[in-house]
Write a protein that holds these residues in place. Structure first.
Motif, PDB file in Angstrom:
ATOM      1  N   LEU A 126       0.818  -1.197   0.000  1.00 21.50           N
ATOM      2  CA  LEU A 126       0.000   0.000   0.000  1.00 21.50           C
ATOM      3  C   LEU A 126       0.860   1.259   0.000  1.00 21.50           C
ATOM      4  O   LEU A 126       1.619   1.520   0.920  1.00 21.50           O
ATOM      5  CB  LEU A 126      -0.906  -0.007   1.230  1.00 21.50           C
ATOM      6  CG  LEU A 126      -2.075   0.960   1.232  1.00 21.50           C
ATOM      7  CD1 LEU A 126      -3.055   0.605   0.126  1.00 21.50           C
ATOM      8  CD2 LEU A 126      -2.780   0.919   2.574  1.00 21.50           C
ATOM      9  N   ASP A 127       0.739   2.040  -1.089  1.00 27.87           N
ATOM     10  CA  ASP A 127       1.446   3.302  -1.208  1.00 27.87           C
ATOM     11  C   ASP A 127       0.480   4.415  -0.825  1.00 27.87           C
ATOM     12  O   ASP A 127      -0.555   4.607  -1.461  1.00 27.87           O
ATOM     13  CB  ASP A 127       1.946   3.498  -2.644  1.00 27.87           C
ATOM     14  CG  ASP A 127       2.691   4.812  -2.802  1.00 27.87           C
ATOM     15  OD1 ASP A 127       2.035   5.804  -3.152  1.00 27.87           O
ATOM     16  OD2 ASP A 127       3.902   4.838  -2.555  1.00 27.87           O
ATOM     17  N   GLN A 128       0.826   5.156   0.237  1.00 31.13           N
ATOM     18  CA  GLN A 128      -0.108   6.132   0.794  1.00 31.13           C
ATOM     19  C   GLN A 128      -0.511   7.204  -0.208  1.00 31.13           C
ATOM     20  O   GLN A 128      -1.693   7.486  -0.392  1.00 31.13           O
ATOM     21  CB  GLN A 128       0.514   6.776   2.036  1.00 31.13           C
ATOM     22  CG  GLN A 128      -0.471   7.623   2.833  1.00 31.13           C
ATOM     23  CD  GLN A 128       0.177   8.221   4.068  1.00 31.13           C
ATOM     24  OE1 GLN A 128       1.190   8.898   3.984  1.00 31.13           O
ATOM     25  NE2 GLN A 128      -0.408   7.986   5.222  1.00 31.13           N
ATOM     26  N   SER A 129       0.471   7.812  -0.893  1.00 32.65           N
ATOM     27  CA  SER A 129       0.165   8.905  -1.812  1.00 32.65           C
ATOM     28  C   SER A 129      -0.650   8.404  -3.000  1.00 32.65           C
ATOM     29  O   SER A 129      -1.602   9.063  -3.441  1.00 32.65           O
ATOM     30  CB  SER A 129       1.456   9.577  -2.292  1.00 32.65           C
ATOM     31  OG  SER A 129       2.287   8.648  -2.969  1.00 32.65           O
ATOM     32  N   LEU A 161     -10.360   1.608   0.871  1.00 28.59           N
ATOM     33  CA  LEU A 161      -9.019   2.189   0.770  1.00 28.59           C
ATOM     34  C   LEU A 161      -8.684   3.009   2.006  1.00 28.59           C
ATOM     35  O   LEU A 161      -7.560   2.951   2.513  1.00 28.59           O
ATOM     36  CB  LEU A 161      -8.911   3.055  -0.492  1.00 28.59           C
ATOM     37  CG  LEU A 161      -8.919   2.295  -1.822  1.00 28.59           C
ATOM     38  CD1 LEU A 161      -8.995   3.265  -2.989  1.00 28.59           C
ATOM     39  CD2 LEU A 161      -7.678   1.412  -1.955  1.00 28.59           C
ATOM     40  N   ARG A 162      -9.640   3.777   2.493  1.00 25.47           N
ATOM     41  CA  ARG A 162      -9.420   4.545   3.729  1.00 25.47           C
ATOM     42  C   ARG A 162      -9.161   3.610   4.898  1.00 25.47           C
ATOM     43  O   ARG A 162      -8.301   3.876   5.743  1.00 25.47           O
ATOM     44  CB  ARG A 162     -10.634   5.431   4.020  1.00 25.47           C
ATOM     45  CG  ARG A 162     -10.674   6.708   3.187  1.00 25.47           C
ATOM     46  CD  ARG A 162     -11.905   7.517   3.495  1.00 25.47           C
ATOM     47  NE  ARG A 162     -11.904   8.788   2.783  1.00 25.47           N
ATOM     48  CZ  ARG A 162     -12.973   9.541   2.590  1.00 25.47           C
ATOM     49  NH1 ARG A 162     -14.151   9.143   3.063  1.00 25.47           N
ATOM     50  NH2 ARG A 162     -12.887  10.677   1.929  1.00 25.47           N
ATOM     51  N   GLY A 163      -9.917   2.510   4.936  1.00 23.47           N
ATOM     52  CA  GLY A 163      -9.717   1.532   5.999  1.00 23.47           C
ATOM     53  C   GLY A 163      -8.314   0.954   5.973  1.00 23.47           C
ATOM     54  O   GLY A 163      -7.682   0.765   7.019  1.00 23.47           O
ATOM     55  N   LYS A 168      -2.815   0.641   8.173  1.00 24.51           N
ATOM     56  CA  LYS A 168      -1.365   0.692   7.987  1.00 24.51           C
ATOM     57  C   LYS A 168      -0.746   1.750   8.894  1.00 24.51           C
ATOM     58  O   LYS A 168       0.299   1.515   9.515  1.00 24.51           O
ATOM     59  CB  LYS A 168      -1.028   0.985   6.529  1.00 24.51           C
ATOM     60  CG  LYS A 168       0.476   0.973   6.260  1.00 24.51           C
ATOM     61  CD  LYS A 168       0.803   1.025   4.786  1.00 24.51           C
ATOM     62  CE  LYS A 168       2.310   0.926   4.568  1.00 24.51           C
ATOM     63  NZ  LYS A 168       2.670   0.933   3.132  1.00 24.51           N
ATOM     64  N   ALA A 169      -1.387   2.913   8.966  1.00 26.69           N
ATOM     65  CA  ALA A 169      -0.872   3.989   9.804  1.00 26.69           C
ATOM     66  C   ALA A 169      -0.872   3.584  11.279  1.00 26.69           C
ATOM     67  O   ALA A 169       0.096   3.833  12.011  1.00 26.69           O
ATOM     68  CB  ALA A 169      -1.716   5.251   9.607  1.00 26.69           C
ATOM     69  N   ILE A 191       0.559  12.672  14.143  1.00 26.22           N
ATOM     70  CA  ILE A 191       0.359  12.889  12.702  1.00 26.22           C
ATOM     71  C   ILE A 191      -0.865  12.132  12.209  1.00 26.22           C
ATOM     72  O   ILE A 191      -1.718  12.680  11.498  1.00 26.22           O
ATOM     73  CB  ILE A 191       1.612  12.459  11.912  1.00 26.22           C
ATOM     74  CG1 ILE A 191       2.773  13.421  12.196  1.00 26.22           C
ATOM     75  CG2 ILE A 191       1.319  12.413  10.413  1.00 26.22           C
ATOM     76  CD1 ILE A 191       4.113  12.952  11.665  1.00 26.22           C
ATOM     77  N   VAL A 192      -0.958  10.852  12.593  1.00 31.52           N
ATOM     78  CA  VAL A 192      -2.070  10.007  12.132  1.00 31.52           C
ATOM     79  C   VAL A 192      -3.399  10.527  12.676  1.00 31.52           C
ATOM     80  O   VAL A 192      -4.401  10.592  11.951  1.00 31.52           O
ATOM     81  CB  VAL A 192      -1.857   8.533  12.551  1.00 31.52           C
ATOM     82  CG1 VAL A 192      -3.078   7.692  12.186  1.00 31.52           C
ATOM     83  CG2 VAL A 192      -0.612   7.974  11.891  1.00 31.52           C
TER      84      VAL A 192
END
Length: 271
Positions: A126-129, A161-163, A168-169, A191-192
């Protein structure tokens, strides 16, 4: 009976050889109409790889025949999709919407491009950006096609995707916290929590931001402890402002606050 069985096997094998031979002839031929007919036939039979090979030839051969080219691009997208080549499928569906925006298939192609992006991200780390870009693109689709039959799917993709981003965060914060990397745990938790105000573990993240900073401060040399404990108190206040008395870690937060204030007073008396 045994001879009959062997004869049937022979006929099937001969048919396969002839079929393969016929395919090769069409593939090497310059007859675009013949290629088109066979490509569509193979597509209907779900022989995606063979169909795709011919469709790729037709893509170049039909440059001046837009009606046929429109169908070819659409089929290439689906052939790649069925072969699970989601990145290529997305590319062709996007090309379709760019080149054939007036088509009655443009909406479907636009959705399929996004769906392939969702599938491609699911197959990779999973790539955040990149994931955020896809979420934004899905929302753009919803805004552009508010009455589309694909809106419900898009909303589900966005939630999924948000989940995954949330999970991951959260895992990263907990990894730092579990390893005793309290400075990183506190910073990342803040931050999260700020980045995802709807995070299902937000209350816990607010707590970790305070508790990890307190632990980091208490493990520091005395000369830096006051400053770092004051940062812990600031995080504690953030927790209280966001969660109040109903927070699951409310009692623990009050204990950390009391310990921090006592430690600061003691250090000020000494230093």
């Amino acid at each position: 009976m045994k001879h009959l069985f062997r004869f049937i096997i022979f006929l099937l094998a001969a048919g396969a050889i002839m079929s393969c031979s016929d395919y090769n002839k069409v593939y090497k031929s310059k007859d675009m109409d013949q290629k088109y007919k066979l490509a569509m036939d193979l597509f209907e039979k779900k022989k995606w790889a063979k169909s795709l090979a011919l469709l790729e030839q037709l893509k170049d051969g039909y440059k001046n025949q837009l009606d046929s080219l429109e169908i070819v691009y659409f089929k290439i997208g689906y052939a790649n999709y069925n072969l699970k080549s989601y990145d290529y499928a997305s590319m062709y569906f996007k090309d379709f919407t760019d080149n054939f925006g007036a088509s009655d298939k443009a909406e479907e192609a636009a959705y399929m491009a996004l769906y392939c992006d969702v599938m491609f991200v699911a197959d990779a780390d999973l790539d955040q950006s990149q994931t955020k870009d896809i979420i934004n693109a899905l929302q753009t689709f919803i805004n552009f096609y508010p009455n589309s039959k694909y809106v419900e799917n898009c909303n589900k993709h966005i939630d999924d995707l948000r989940g995954k981003l949330h999970a991951k965060a959260y895992q990263q914060v907990m990894q730092y916290y579990g390893m005793g990397e309290f400075k990183s745990a506190s910073a990342n938790a803040k931050i999260v929590s700020k980045q995802y105000p709807d995070h299902p573990q937000k209350e816990e993240l607010d707590f970790i931001a305070a508790d990890a900073q307190f632990r980091y401060a208490m493990n520091s040399v005395e000369s830096k402890r006051i400053e770092r404990l004051e940062s812990a108190l600031a995080n504690i206040q953030d927790y209280l402002d966001a969660n109040g008395k109903v927070g699951e870690h409310y009692k623990e937060i009050l204990e950390i606050k009391s310990k921090s204030e006592k430690e600061i007073k003691k250090l000020k008396d000494i230093l």
